[in-house]
Design a protein around this motif. Structure first.
Motif: not given
Length: 200
Positions: A7-15, A127-136
């Protein structure tokens, strides 16, 4: 009630990945069993132990959204499934890819170590937000203590419908391959993610 996990993601990526190798082992009705067996045999469920049920991912270089539904996941072969995973996880660094595969293994270990239920199938939701430069990755809804797993890239265990209590007599009627239904897919999924590290 379901949470809106993005809900709070700008560019949600989900699998959404369904881990189940033998669908027909879950059904007593003969007609439905044959249909489920066909679903297993005609998808990556039998060969890889998992099937992609849906995905959306933003390409950071273009901002373009790529989406696939469950019917797409039913139609692709093993190599195509690996390419879809590469697209989804491809923006992550080697360190994060290791953490993601370790998270999958830790979830698997948590399931194996509990003795209350036998899970004939589960789903993993990444799931993660694609706007972030790095994802962990981080893990939720699983009893795993891993200091390498941090907030950002999240994994949820979902869809526990096909779980049988260990005390249920139905367990004794199931062949061992059905009791081990999710193990093959969990190992394959973690190994495939690890292979992306080697490629970088």
């Amino acid at each position: 009630m379901f949470d809106n996990l993005v809900a709070d993601f700008e560019r949600p990526c989900a699998l959404d990945i369904k881990l189940c190798r033998y669908y027909h082992g879950q059904c007593e009705d003969e007609h439905k069993r044959k249909k489920l067996e066909q679903k297993s045999n005609n998808s990556t469920s039998l060969s890889l132990g998992f099937r992609i049920c849906g995905m959306q991912v933003y390409h950071p270089e273009t901002g373009k959204l790529e989406k696939h539904n469950k019917y797409f996941g039913m139609s692709i072969n093993d190599n195509q499934a690996v390419e879809v995973l590469r697209t989804f996880f491809g923006n992550s660094s080697n360190t994060n890819l290791h953490n993601i595969s370790n998270t999958v293994r830790n979830i698997h270990t948590a399931i194996l170590n509990q003795t209350d239920f036998v899970f004939l199938s589960i789903s993993l939701f990444f799931f993660y937000d694609c706007k972030k430069p790095d994802i962990t990755p981080s893990i939720q809804n699983a009893e795993v203590d891993d200091q390498n797993v941090q907030a950002g890239f999240k994994v949820r265990l979902i869809d526990f419908e096909k779980a049988i209590a260990s005390s249920d007599n139905k367990i004794n009627q199931l062949p061992q391959r059905i009791k081990d239904n999710i193990n093959y897919g969990m190992v394959n999924l973690a190994n495939i993610i690890d292979s992306f590290v080697i490629e970088k």
